[in-house]
Design an enzyme around this catalytic site. Sequence first.
Site, PDB file in Angstrom:
ATOM      1  N   ILE A  22       0.843  -1.189   0.000  1.00 18.12           N
ATOM      2  CA  ILE A  22       0.000   0.000   0.000  1.00 18.12           C
ATOM      3  C   ILE A  22       0.883   1.245   0.000  1.00 18.12           C
ATOM      4  O   ILE A  22       2.058   1.191   0.372  1.00 18.12           O
ATOM      5  CB  ILE A  22      -0.928   0.000   1.238  1.00 18.12           C
ATOM      6  CG1 ILE A  22      -1.945   1.153   1.169  1.00 18.12           C
ATOM      7  CG2 ILE A  22      -0.128   0.041   2.530  1.00 18.12           C
ATOM      8  CD1 ILE A  22      -2.989   1.103   2.277  1.00 18.12           C
ATOM      9  N   CYS A  23       0.291   2.342  -0.469  1.00 18.54           N
ATOM     10  CA  CYS A  23       0.935   3.650  -0.453  1.00 18.54           C
ATOM     11  C   CYS A  23       2.158   3.659  -1.378  1.00 18.54           C
ATOM     12  O   CYS A  23       2.045   3.332  -2.569  1.00 18.54           O
ATOM     13  CB  CYS A  23       1.298   4.025   0.988  1.00 18.54           C
ATOM     14  SG  CYS A  23       1.788   5.749   1.210  1.00 18.54           S
ATOM     15  N   ALA A  24       3.350   3.982  -0.878  1.00 18.29           N
ATOM     16  CA  ALA A  24       4.549   4.024  -1.715  1.00 18.29           C
ATOM     17  C   ALA A  24       5.122   2.645  -1.967  1.00 18.29           C
ATOM     18  O   ALA A  24       5.908   2.456  -2.914  1.00 18.29           O
ATOM     19  CB  ALA A  24       5.603   4.910  -1.046  1.00 18.29           C
TER      20      ALA A  24
END
Length: 300
Positions: free
Chosen positions: A205-207
């Site tokens: 998730i995210c970066a």
Amino acid sequence: QSEGGRGREGAIAYISSLCALRRKGCILIGWILFISELQILMLSVSKPLLSLSPLTAMAIRPPPPRAPTHYAPPHRRTSPFRSAARAAPSSSTAATAVSLPPSPKKVLVPIAMGTEEMEAVILAGVLRRAGADVTLASVEDGLEIEASYGTRIIADKPIAACADQVFDLVAVPGGMPGSVRLRDSEILQRIMVRQAEEKRLYGAICAAPAVVLMPWGLHKGRKITCHPSFVGDLPTFRAVESNVQVSGELTTSRGPGTAFQFALSFVEQLFGLHAVEDVDSTLVRQNKTCISLFCIMPFS
């Protein structure tokens, strides 16, 4: 004459004595015969009593004593083989007796200095509510890490202790510089590559999709999403903008705001839709449309 008279009287006396002796002998002989006959009579009478027939003997035999009311009949001995066969349960009964509840799903959430704390904690909290056995593993030298916004998190164990374990899911939180430090962990890389090769669930998730999965080649052939700041690093024809993207065994998401949806997507994949409804009801979230936001794409 006188001499002749004496002789006659002596003869008479002699004869009289003989008669007296004879009478006495007859009486003695008579008693002997009487006693003999009496003995014979007694033997003849007592013989039937000594040789009774079986039926007569049973008839005159006294009845056996009655057993007391508390008397218990003796236990009848049975063959040990028959007893073992009788005691042996059937295969279905034995299977039921030894059947055990299924082991909980094992989940690994790696963390590092600079990991996004919301994503790590929400992943662990939601999956534990669903019944998963979640392990927070630190890739740092110590168990305590400082997350990207200063929150201190203590891991359950170092990542090295998880190297040989099998997990049903490995979910990588994002955040910077946490994603870079996770990418640099060789042990975590081996765990993730093996997870993908053995067709078990993994996600980021995210970066992390762009910073962690892409350098390891775990994004190939799949649709993925990530934080808007890193979308430009994704392959153009594979990048999507959905909040949660499920593509085969890989699941990706965009950031802290979609962390609940990301975690609930794993609950559905591990435990089913009913588990999502049960867990979601305990979260008291206002927006309950997270399931409809999942974008599930087949592997291609």
